[in-house]
Design a protein around this motif. Structure first.
Motif, PDB file in Angstrom:
ATOM      1  N   THR A  83      14.103  18.054  71.309  1.00  0.00           N
ATOM      2  CA  THR A  83      14.858  17.722  72.430  1.00  0.00           C
ATOM      3  C   THR A  83      15.150  19.521  72.455  1.00  0.00           C
ATOM      4  O   THR A  83      15.957  19.613  73.292  1.00  0.00           O
ATOM      5  CB  THR A  83      16.034  17.230  72.752  1.00  0.00           C
ATOM      6  OG1 THR A  83      16.989  17.764  71.337  1.00  0.00           O
ATOM      7  CG2 THR A  83      16.082  15.629  71.913  1.00  0.00           C
ATOM      8  N   GLU A 111       5.633  22.521  75.138  1.00  0.00           N
ATOM      9  CA  GLU A 111       5.755  21.304  75.490  1.00  0.00           C
ATOM     10  C   GLU A 111       5.307  22.044  76.807  1.00  0.00           C
ATOM     11  O   GLU A 111       4.969  20.515  77.354  1.00  0.00           O
ATOM     12  CB  GLU A 111       7.404  21.140  75.646  1.00  0.00           C
ATOM     13  CG  GLU A 111       8.229  21.356  76.427  1.00  0.00           C
ATOM     14  CD  GLU A 111       9.785  20.654  76.734  1.00  0.00           C
ATOM     15  OE1 GLU A 111       9.769  20.069  75.159  1.00  0.00           O
ATOM     16  OE2 GLU A 111      10.561  20.610  76.510  1.00  0.00           O
ATOM     17  N   ARG A 115       9.464  14.296  77.226  1.00  0.00           N
ATOM     18  CA  ARG A 115      10.600  15.096  79.159  1.00  0.00           C
ATOM     19  C   ARG A 115       9.834  13.920  79.872  1.00  0.00           C
ATOM     20  O   ARG A 115      10.782  13.820  80.611  1.00  0.00           O
ATOM     21  CB  ARG A 115       9.803  16.222  79.019  1.00  0.00           C
ATOM     22  CG  ARG A 115       9.944  16.661  80.030  1.00  0.00           C
ATOM     23  CD  ARG A 115       9.709  18.056  80.505  1.00  0.00           C
ATOM     24  NE  ARG A 115       8.035  17.606  80.491  1.00  0.00           N
ATOM     25  CZ  ARG A 115       6.411  18.179  79.592  1.00  0.00           C
ATOM     26  NH1 ARG A 115       7.388  18.880  78.685  1.00  0.00           N
ATOM     27  NH2 ARG A 115       5.591  18.136  80.343  1.00  0.00           N
ATOM     28  N   ARG A 130       6.361  16.209  72.774  1.00  0.00           N
ATOM     29  CA  ARG A 130       7.184  16.592  73.912  1.00  0.00           C
ATOM     30  C   ARG A 130       7.279  16.126  74.990  1.00  0.00           C
ATOM     31  O   ARG A 130       7.891  16.032  75.767  1.00  0.00           O
ATOM     32  CB  ARG A 130       7.488  17.853  73.209  1.00  0.00           C
ATOM     33  CG  ARG A 130       8.130  18.242  71.383  1.00  0.00           C
ATOM     34  CD  ARG A 130       7.848  20.017  71.253  1.00  0.00           C
ATOM     35  NE  ARG A 130       7.677  20.066  69.891  1.00  0.00           N
ATOM     36  CZ  ARG A 130       9.121  20.150  69.897  1.00  0.00           C
ATOM     37  NH1 ARG A 130      10.291  20.069  70.280  1.00  0.00           N
ATOM     38  NH2 ARG A 130       9.573  20.193  68.735  1.00  0.00           N
TER      39      ARG A 130
END
Length: 433
Positions: free
Chosen positions: A204, A212, A158, A154
């Motif tokens: 997402t 995350e 990002r 994650r």
């Protein structure tokens, strides 16, 4: 200045390497070409990892685990399956990737290698290996690996949104290859179900927004809670040495503890075969380096037992003692290499003299790290000596101070070279004393 022949050979070699790399990059998918290996994509992966981390990480070849013996299969059947493939891994300073990914086409293999390399690079940047629990608590370590792998994915999605699709594809392939929880022992089914739910979650989604952003310390805290819940659900059950079946997505975390090389017993004895040329062979796989047990290197040996029968040949050095293999000059080096490849792990020992065998491996062990020379303190045993000062034509009472410190471990070759260089001075000192 280089010879003209050397210049021609170097130019031909560089031109051949460039032409081969160019052909492999733009070859048609319909061609029956050899599978893409790590060596084919290593330069591009190194450039990509360096761009992500800013400093770069060494790329190394991950090795497959040792083949299980019949006894281990029979004893560990109730603990569930164990991985049989080479796993990507990191220790924070290097990245291990499989030598090949099977019969994938060039484009798919490159995308898979890129996803695996970025995964391990992100784990190295986060310090995942440094926060990993001790290997003696197998359940907590595997649950932490699961939590940290998800958090690193994650964080990578990002930081580099373009990698989200490749990461999702890797998770989908890993999920499809996972065993059904019903086929595992009952004690391991909740952990497998947790892993499959993690793989099936969307990268997402906002449900894991706090996770995350978490650091490895947060993954460790969450792993402790999950491990405690799993133990409470099965208080009388044993999870075994490998609770989690690892795959390409989970990878592995390697402890970043520098290995100290132990000196073998009898290291000061002369090697009768020092004049013989060393034999060489290639290892199918290199055993993992293990640390010494707490009671393994006793200063005072215990009871001795007389061996009346022919001892069973062992490739591993039995706790610092010489093996029959060490005194055998007739057996082929390939037989010793095969025996050593079957060991899951072995200790690194060192002794002076020339090696009898040179065993080659795609992934050599990490160079041994020795303890640095400790700094002197005022409490150390110090000896003060007077020193003559020609400028004042007198002695300084405490002109020189000698601190008695333990010598740091180092290479035997340096000792031999130093003794040879100052042989005359040493003979003079022996004559005087």
């Amino acid at each position: 200045m280089a010879e003209a022949e050397d210049v021609i050979v170097d130019a031909a070699r560089h031109a051949t390497i460039y032409a081969r790399a160019l052909w492999q990059r733009y070859r048609q998918p319909t061609q029956q070409a050899a599978p893409v290996s790590l060596a084919d994509v290593a330069p591009r992966l190194d450039l990509l990892v360096s761009a992500l981390t800013g400093s770069g990480l060494r790329l190394r070849v991950a090795q497959a685990p040792a083949a299980p013996s019949f006894l281990s299969l029979a004893m560990r059947r109730r603990h569930g399956p164990v991985h049989r493939c080479a796993l990507p891994a990191t220790d924070g300073e290097a990245i291990w990737l499989p030598a090949n990914l099977g019969q994938l086409d060039a484009s798919s293999a490159w995308l898979r290698y890129r996803a695996l390399a970025l995964q391990q690079a992100m784990r190295a940047m986060r310090g995942s290996a440094a926060h990993a629990p001790d290997a003696r608590d197998a359940l907590l370590r595997d649950v932490y690996l699961l939590c940290e792998a998800d958090a690193a994915d994650r964080a990578l999605a990002r930081a580099l949104p373009g990698t989200a699709h490749a990461l999702a594809a890797l998770r989908h392939v890993a999920l499809a290859a996972r065993p059904s929880p019903a086929t595992l022992p009952a004690v391991l089914r909740p952990l497998e179900a947790l892993l499959q739910r993690t793989l099936g979650a969307d990268l997402t989604t906002t449900a894991h927004a706090t996770r995350e952003r978490g650091a490895p310390a947060d993954s460790l805290l969450r792993a402790r809670k999950l491990a405690a819940a799993l133990r409470d659900a099965a208080p009388s059950q044993h999870f075994g040495p490998h609770p989690l079946l690892k795959d390409l997505w989970t990878g592995e975390l390697i402890a970043a503890v520098p290995h100290r090389v132990a000196a073998a017993a009898g290291a000061g004895m002369a090697d009768p075969s020092a004049h013989d040329a060393p034999r060489s062979a290639r290892l199918v796989r290199r055993p993992d380096v293990r640390e010494a047990d707490d009671d393994e290197d006793d200063e005072r040996p215990g009871a001795w037992m007389v061996q009346t029968a022919q001892p069973h040949e062992q490739a591993e050095d039995p706790h610092g003692l010489q093996r029959p293999t060490d005194r055998d000059n007739d057996t082929a080096a390939e037989e010793y290499a095969d025996a050593l490849s079957e060991l899951p792990e072995a200790r690194l020992l060192t002794r002076p003299g020339r090696p009898k065998e040179i065993l080659l491996s795609d992934d050599p062990p990490t160079p041994a790290a020795h303890a640095p020379m400790p700094a002197s303190t005022p409490d150390d045993d110090a000896l003060a000596y007077p020193e003559w000062d020609y400028r004042i034509d007198a002695y300084h009472p405490r002109g020189v101070t000698v601190h008695c410190l333990p010598a740091a471990e180092g290479l035997q070759s340096w000792v031999d070279t130093t003794l040879q260089a100052h042989r005359g001075m040493l003979q003079d000192i022996r004559r005087r004393f």
